[in-house]
Design a protein around this motif. Structure first.
Motif, PDB file in Angstrom:
ATOM      1  N   VAL A  49      53.693  81.910  21.031  1.00  0.00           N
ATOM      2  CA  VAL A  49      53.259  80.551  20.688  1.00  0.00           C
ATOM      3  C   VAL A  49      53.811  79.550  21.702  1.00  0.00           C
ATOM      4  O   VAL A  49      53.091  78.669  22.196  1.00  0.00           O
ATOM      5  N   LEU A  50      55.097  79.701  22.027  1.00  0.00           N
ATOM      6  CA  LEU A  50      55.725  78.764  22.970  1.00  0.00           C
ATOM      7  C   LEU A  50      55.048  78.828  24.343  1.00  0.00           C
ATOM      8  O   LEU A  50      54.796  77.800  24.974  1.00  0.00           O
ATOM      9  N   ARG A  51      54.721  80.042  24.784  1.00  0.00           N
ATOM     10  CA  ARG A  51      54.045  80.191  26.084  1.00  0.00           C
ATOM     11  C   ARG A  51      52.679  79.513  26.048  1.00  0.00           C
ATOM     12  O   ARG A  51      52.264  78.884  27.011  1.00  0.00           O
ATOM     13  N   PHE A  52      51.972  79.675  24.922  1.00  0.00           N
ATOM     14  CA  PHE A  52      50.665  79.029  24.823  1.00  0.00           C
ATOM     15  C   PHE A  52      50.813  77.516  24.950  1.00  0.00           C
ATOM     16  O   PHE A  52      50.084  76.862  25.702  1.00  0.00           O
ATOM     17  N   LEU A  53      51.774  76.951  24.213  1.00  0.00           N
ATOM     18  CA  LEU A  53      51.990  75.497  24.259  1.00  0.00           C
ATOM     19  C   LEU A  53      52.332  75.039  25.675  1.00  0.00           C
ATOM     20  O   LEU A  53      51.800  74.038  26.164  1.00  0.00           O
ATOM     21  N   ARG A  54      53.217  75.785  26.335  1.00  0.00           N
ATOM     22  CA  ARG A  54      53.630  75.434  27.700  1.00  0.00           C
ATOM     23  C   ARG A  54      52.448  75.489  28.660  1.00  0.00           C
ATOM     24  O   ARG A  54      52.287  74.617  29.509  1.00  0.00           O
ATOM     25  N   ASP A  55      51.628  76.542  28.516  1.00  0.00           N
ATOM     26  CA  ASP A  55      50.496  76.709  29.435  1.00  0.00           C
ATOM     27  C   ASP A  55      49.396  75.689  29.163  1.00  0.00           C
ATOM     28  O   ASP A  55      48.642  75.311  30.055  1.00  0.00           O
ATOM     29  N   ASP A  56      49.283  75.286  27.898  1.00  0.00           N
ATOM     30  CA  ASP A  56      48.190  74.383  27.517  1.00  0.00           C
ATOM     31  C   ASP A  56      48.478  72.941  27.931  1.00  0.00           C
ATOM     32  O   ASP A  56      47.554  72.165  28.155  1.00  0.00           O
ATOM     33  N   TYR A  57      49.760  72.606  28.021  1.00  0.00           N
ATOM     34  CA  TYR A  57      50.128  71.195  28.209  1.00  0.00           C
ATOM     35  C   TYR A  57      49.741  70.569  29.560  1.00  0.00           C
ATOM     36  O   TYR A  57      49.142  69.480  29.571  1.00  0.00           O
ATOM     37  N   PRO A  58      50.047  71.221  30.683  1.00  0.00           N
ATOM     38  CA  PRO A  58      49.925  70.503  31.972  1.00  0.00           C
ATOM     39  C   PRO A  58      48.544  69.905  32.232  1.00  0.00           C
ATOM     40  O   PRO A  58      48.444  68.769  32.701  1.00  0.00           O
ATOM     41  N   LYS A  90      56.103  70.062  14.853  1.00  0.00           N
ATOM     42  CA  LYS A  90      57.254  69.401  15.471  1.00  0.00           C
ATOM     43  C   LYS A  90      58.222  70.423  16.034  1.00  0.00           C
ATOM     44  O   LYS A  90      58.735  70.276  17.133  1.00  0.00           O
ATOM     45  N   LYS A  91      58.478  71.473  15.246  1.00  0.00           N
ATOM     46  CA  LYS A  91      59.458  72.472  15.687  1.00  0.00           C
ATOM     47  C   LYS A  91      58.984  73.180  16.946  1.00  0.00           C
ATOM     48  O   LYS A  91      59.740  73.348  17.893  1.00  0.00           O
ATOM     49  N   MET A  92      57.707  73.598  16.947  1.00  0.00           N
ATOM     50  CA  MET A  92      57.269  74.383  18.111  1.00  0.00           C
ATOM     51  C   MET A  92      57.179  73.521  19.361  1.00  0.00           C
ATOM     52  O   MET A  92      57.513  73.979  20.450  1.00  0.00           O
ATOM     53  N   SER A  93      56.792  72.270  19.215  1.00  0.00           N
ATOM     54  CA  SER A  93      56.721  71.434  20.416  1.00  0.00           C
ATOM     55  C   SER A  93      58.130  71.091  20.919  1.00  0.00           C
ATOM     56  O   SER A  93      58.376  71.074  22.115  1.00  0.00           O
ATOM     57  N   TYR A  94      59.056  70.877  19.998  1.00  0.00           N
ATOM     58  CA  TYR A  94      60.444  70.595  20.397  1.00  0.00           C
ATOM     59  C   TYR A  94      61.037  71.772  21.164  1.00  0.00           C
ATOM     60  O   TYR A  94      61.616  71.597  22.243  1.00  0.00           O
ATOM     61  N   ILE A  95      60.851  72.970  20.600  1.00  0.00           N
ATOM     62  CA  ILE A  95      61.442  74.156  21.235  1.00  0.00           C
ATOM     63  C   ILE A  95      60.765  74.430  22.581  1.00  0.00           C
ATOM     64  O   ILE A  95      61.393  74.910  23.518  1.00  0.00           O
ATOM     65  N   ALA A  96      59.464  74.093  22.681  1.00  0.00           N
ATOM     66  CA  ALA A  96      58.737  74.302  23.936  1.00  0.00           C
ATOM     67  C   ALA A  96      59.028  73.196  24.947  1.00  0.00           C
ATOM     68  O   ALA A  96      58.461  73.186  26.040  1.00  0.00           O
ATOM     69  N   GLY A  97      59.860  72.232  24.571  1.00  0.00           N
ATOM     70  CA  GLY A  97      60.233  71.177  25.509  1.00  0.00           C
ATOM     71  C   GLY A  97      59.120  70.196  25.792  1.00  0.00           C
ATOM     72  O   GLY A  97      59.028  69.624  26.873  1.00  0.00           O
ATOM     73  N   LEU A  98      58.261  69.975  24.787  1.00  0.00           N
ATOM     74  CA  LEU A  98      57.108  69.084  24.958  1.00  0.00           C
ATOM     75  C   LEU A  98      57.200  67.929  23.966  1.00  0.00           C
ATOM     76  O   LEU A  98      57.928  68.012  22.980  1.00  0.00           O
TER      77      LEU A  98
END
Lengths: 105, 213
Positions: A49-58, A90-98
């Protein structure tokens, strides 16, 4: 904007504590942030999940909402609530640094 | 040189364990912009009534069956679930269409009686109310709204309900509306947990913030 020492290094955050600089994040920081969010151990499922969030953000410059994580990332909603209990988005975005997601849905 | 805080700021996750002594220092209290700047108030309001102190709980009453009025309760309920809040939706009267299989995928938006309707492409163009009763106008307005919702990637009513149920939300049907419409349980959307009476609703909503839509 405040700067906090997390994982032994200075990290820029906003007033709520969410990271503000995408590139200050790494896996080691994520495990510390996870601890702050009440998640003792990041399993492979968490990481997916964290990788997806990181990859999706930029490209979008916006954190994926829960709906986007399920609709685009293909994750199961119940599973997200199990992995990141309470306030999953909130938790997943916080942990993903977003930043926390802005979308209503 | 910016000052570096040795104590991390941690967002309010509701259930967060504070970092223990072995780890980082305890977190500082964090207030979001919605929590006001004042000191926390003691429990109980000025009138002396005891404040409800359990976990936050919200109940939405969905009473309308127009496409536009289906969304407020669904979107807010979905947001509440994402915040870890126990969430219920009570479907009553026209709102029952939102969970009736026969109608839920075919809700309509009408400009009749809605003075706040504007053409997005021409916001200043007057839209006389009489146009609302022109044949085909409701179909046109409905299609236009569906397209706008699609463009914003807002899920359909059925999909919103699927998401809410998967997120742990509770859906309840109103007994009186159910009886008035001559429905059977098989006519209802599968995620409806039960059809309940007004008294049941009063019990269900104890301690909840109730939002009527």
């Amino acid at each position: 904007m405040p700067t906090c020492r997390i994982d032994g290094r200075p990290i820029d955050v906003n007033d709520e504590g969410f990271l503000t600089v995408y590139d200050q994040w790494d896996d080691s920081l994520a495990t510390v942030l996870a601890g702050y969010a009440g998640i003792e151990e990041l399993t492979d499922e968490h990481w997916k999940v964290l990788r997806f969030l990181r990859d999706d953000y930029p490209a979008r410059k916006e954190t994926a909402t829960l709906r986007r994580v399920t609709a685009v990332g293909g994750f199961d909603m119940k599973e997200l609530f199990r992995l990141f209990p309470g306030k999953p988005a909130k938790k997943m975005s916080y942990i993903a640094g977003l930043p926390k997601p802005k979308g209503c849905v | 040189m910016t000052e570096i805080l040795e104590t991390p700021i941690i967002p309010d996750f509701g259930d967060t364990k504070k970092p223990d002594a072995a780890g980082a220092a305890p977190s500082r209290p964090v207030r979001s912009k919605f929590q006001g700047g004042g000191e926390p108030q003691p429990a109980g309001d000025q009138a002396g009534a005891p404040a409800y102190s359990g976990p936050r709980k919200m109940v939405f009453i969905a009473s309308k069956g127009n496409l536009d009025m289906a969304y407020p309760a669904l979107i807010m309920a979905n947001a509440a679930l994402g915040e870890g809040i126990e969430t219920h939706i009570f479907f009553t009267f026209w709102g029952f269409d939102l969970v009736t299989e026969r109608y839920m995928d075919d809700l309509k938006f009408t400009m009749a009686g809605n003075t706040a309707m504007h053409m997005p492409q021409a916001p200043t163009m007057p839209l006389p109310q009489i146009m609302g009763v022109v044949p085909g106008m409701t179909k046109f307005a409905t299609n236009m709204m569906k397209k706008q919702l699609d463009d914003l990637e807002i899920p359909s009513v059925r999909e919103m309900l699927d998401i809410i149920v998967a997120s742990g939300g509770h859906l309840w049907g109103c007994k009186l509306s159910f009886d008035m419409n001559g429905l059977a349980r098989t006519d209802l959307y599968d995620g409806v947990e039960d059809v309940i009476s007004a008294t049941d609703f009063i019990e269900l909503s104890e301690g909840a913030q109730v939002i009527f839509v």
